[in-house]
Design a protein around this motif. Structure first.
Motif, PDB file in Angstrom:
ATOM      1  N   PHE A  87      56.453  41.079  43.411  1.00 52.33           N
ATOM      2  CA  PHE A  87      56.154  40.041  42.505  1.00 52.33           C
ATOM      3  C   PHE A  87      54.974  40.486  41.537  1.00 52.33           C
ATOM      4  O   PHE A  87      54.938  40.260  40.613  1.00 52.33           O
ATOM      5  CB  PHE A  87      55.656  38.629  43.272  1.00 52.33           C
ATOM      6  N   ILE A  88      54.068  41.414  42.275  1.00 56.58           N
ATOM      7  CA  ILE A  88      52.571  41.565  41.710  1.00 56.58           C
ATOM      8  C   ILE A  88      53.135  42.740  40.660  1.00 56.58           C
ATOM      9  O   ILE A  88      52.726  42.706  39.584  1.00 56.58           O
ATOM     10  CB  ILE A  88      51.763  42.408  42.646  1.00 56.58           C
ATOM     11  N   GLU A 130      53.667  43.782  34.903  1.00 54.36           N
ATOM     12  CA  GLU A 130      54.595  44.388  33.686  1.00 54.36           C
ATOM     13  C   GLU A 130      54.645  43.160  32.679  1.00 54.36           C
ATOM     14  O   GLU A 130      54.826  43.452  31.618  1.00 54.36           O
ATOM     15  CB  GLU A 130      55.854  45.003  34.153  1.00 54.36           C
ATOM     16  N   LEU A 131      55.051  41.915  33.086  1.00 53.82           N
ATOM     17  CA  LEU A 131      55.354  40.983  32.428  1.00 53.82           C
ATOM     18  C   LEU A 131      54.244  40.697  31.475  1.00 53.82           C
ATOM     19  O   LEU A 131      54.134  40.292  30.265  1.00 53.82           O
ATOM     20  CB  LEU A 131      55.635  39.748  33.295  1.00 53.82           C
ATOM     21  N   TYR A 188      45.256  38.677  43.978  1.00 56.46           N
ATOM     22  CA  TYR A 188      44.398  38.973  45.170  1.00 56.46           C
ATOM     23  C   TYR A 188      44.647  37.500  45.922  1.00 56.46           C
ATOM     24  O   TYR A 188      45.491  36.640  45.406  1.00 56.46           O
ATOM     25  CB  TYR A 188      43.177  38.947  45.038  1.00 56.46           C
ATOM     26  N   GLY A 189      44.528  37.659  47.177  1.00 54.76           N
ATOM     27  CA  GLY A 189      44.811  36.438  48.167  1.00 54.76           C
ATOM     28  C   GLY A 189      45.075  36.470  49.493  1.00 54.76           C
ATOM     29  O   GLY A 189      45.080  37.529  50.046  1.00 54.76           O
ATOM     30  N   LEU A 228      49.162  34.103  46.485  1.00 51.06           N
ATOM     31  CA  LEU A 228      48.522  34.840  45.800  1.00 51.06           C
ATOM     32  C   LEU A 228      47.864  34.145  44.795  1.00 51.06           C
ATOM     33  O   LEU A 228      48.227  33.217  44.151  1.00 51.06           O
ATOM     34  CB  LEU A 228      49.213  35.817  44.853  1.00 51.06           C
ATOM     35  N   HIS A 229      46.726  34.455  43.950  1.00 49.92           N
ATOM     36  CA  HIS A 229      46.037  34.033  42.826  1.00 49.92           C
ATOM     37  C   HIS A 229      46.031  35.095  41.924  1.00 49.92           C
ATOM     38  O   HIS A 229      45.348  36.295  41.966  1.00 49.92           O
ATOM     39  CB  HIS A 229      44.444  33.767  43.309  1.00 49.92           C
TER      40      HIS A 229
END
Length: 452
Positions: free
Chosen positions: A339-340, A345-346, A359-360, A367-368
């Motif tokens: 996902f990160i 990339e998005l 982070y998170g 995740l934040h």
């Protein structure tokens, strides 16, 4: 009450959400709360309960029409009882979380809910938002720590069950309706919460890896080997660590150089064999195998504080660039790294040069995924891009069967995104529950769902 006196109640701590309240009332006990709520019902006045006002989705911020009455719980801040033998503390909603934690610790026990705003957030708010924080991986969300509640219902009646029983299967578990309801079904005025034996050992590590994937693999390995000894596992990237150390005074990187990814790992135990000797040997093995690039185990309380300040300093360091995108998403733990990568990339395609800081609490998949403006773009120019980036990231979350709000709630800020994702059965049940408990629609109207 003058606008000057109500100003601090009319906006959240970020300043992103600002409203205008009809007035602010500060009851001193549950009977006064009930009396105010009954008055609201008789006069058709919407009511919004407010705790420490540290939320991020505008659930406790009044609307801008000046019709909503703020009911602040800040004067209801007593700790009624602490019983380590029974493992229960009974506390009023306005008690600041840090004060409860300190009082419980004085009794030789431990209340594990731990979040960045604990110096100002209040117990009622943490329950009404089902707060998460760094210790979820071991102790669960706020919901897991609530044993009983006292709640003023929208008609002014008082629901009371503060017995603090560890086991009770007599009918529906009614307290669960109000946990995470964001004040839409009633006002939490007191709670019986679960407290634990105070850990006799607690070790904090700051570990560096070559990639996010390696950090996730490290989590699975430590979780397998240490089990429930893990009380926290936080992910940060080298770019975030660098930014914190450059912008926040007194915070330093405890390792001699910058690495791609980091984990803060906390393990704790009550009794048992010494943890530190095992951890030193265990980490040495990971370093030899190459899964770790470097790491340190805190030697003092000061070093522990510095390590956690690196994590908490991320928010302050990001705010220094002006308006930015804050997200609070979750995916399966196994999908975090992917996902990160895809999210980064998005964002790069949507706004070239935008700074991505994910982070998170990856020990629970939360995740934040925050996005800051490019350095050559002004905050005002970046503002229009924020919603577009958020919408795209939420669509990416959907592909992983994730959640657009892992711990912050829906409030007003996320209700459109929530409405687009909640299925018809869930929406029907939630709407019926709201209409039955609050038929006048006066309790925190427009939160979670738009006003009908």
């Amino acid at each position: 009450m003058s606008l000057e006196l109500t100003a601090k109640y009319d906006q959240d701590w970020t300043g992103d959400h600002v409203g205008r309240s009809l007035a602010v009332v500060r009851p001193r006990n549950v009977e006064e709360v009930a009396a105010v709520v009954r008055w609201c019902g008789a006069n058709n006045v919407p009511a919004v309960p407010q705790g420490g006002n540290t939320g991020l989705v505008a659930a406790a911020t009044p609307s801008g029409d000046g019709r909503e009455l703020i009911i602040s719980l800040e004067l209801m801040n007593s700790i009624r009882s602490i019983d380590p033998a029974d493992g229960v503390a009974v506390v009023e909603a306005g008690c600041v979380l840090a004060d409860l934690k300190a009082a419980v610790e004085e009794k030789g026990a431990f209340f594990p809910l731990s979040i960045g705003s604990q110096g100002s957030c209040q117990i009622g708010g943490t329950i009404s938002t089902n707060a998460g924080g760094i210790n979820v991986v071991r102790y669960g969300m706020a919901r897991s720590l609530v044993m009983g509640l006292e709640v003023v219902l929208p008609d002014g009646r008082i629901f009371r069950d503060l017995r603090g029983l560890h086991k009770n299967n007599t009918g529906y578990d009614l307290k669960q309706m109000f946990i995470g309801a964001e004040g839409t079904l009633g006002i939490v005025t007191a709670a019986a919460v679960k407290i634990q034996p105070k850990p006799s050992q607690c070790e904090t590590m700051f570990l560096a890896t070559a990639s996010i994937e390696d950090t996730i693999r490290l989590f699975h390995r430590i979780r397998q080997d240490a089990g429930d000894l893990i009380s926290a596992f936080e992910l940060m990237l080298g770019t975030s660590i660098q930014r914190v150390c450059e912008t926040e005074q007194g915070i330093r990187n405890p390792l001699p150089q910058l690495y791609p990814a980091y984990a803060i790992v906390e393990v704790s135990a009550t009794g048992g064999p010494p943890l530190r000797a095992w951890l030193e040997s265990y980490l040495a093995q990971h370093l030899e195998e190459g899964q770790l690039l470097d790491g340190v185990i805190a030697e003092s309380g000061e070093q522990v504080a510095n390590i956690w300040n690196l994590r908490e300093g991320i928010v302050e360091s990001q705010a220094r660039l002006g308006v930015y995108l804050r997200t609070d998403v979750s995916t399966p733990i196994s999908a975090v790294a992917d996902f990160i990568a895809k999210g980064t990339e998005l964002v790069g395609r949507l706004v070239p040069g935008a700074q991505v800081h994910p982070y998170g609490h990856v020990g629970d998949g939360n995740l934040h995924f925050n996005v800051l403006r490019p350095l050559d773009m002004t905050p005002s120019d970046f503002q229009p891009h924020i919603h577009r980036i958020e919408a795209a990231l939420f669509e990416l979350v959907d592909k992983y069967d994730g959640s657009i709000s892992a711990e912050h709630g829906i409030g007003i800020a996320k209700r459109s995104a929530f409405r687009a994702r909640v299925d018809s059965v869930q929406r029907d049940l939630m709407t019926k529950l709201k209409n039955v408990i609050d038929p006048q629609g006066l309790m925190s109207p427009g939160r979670i769902f738009s006003k009908e």
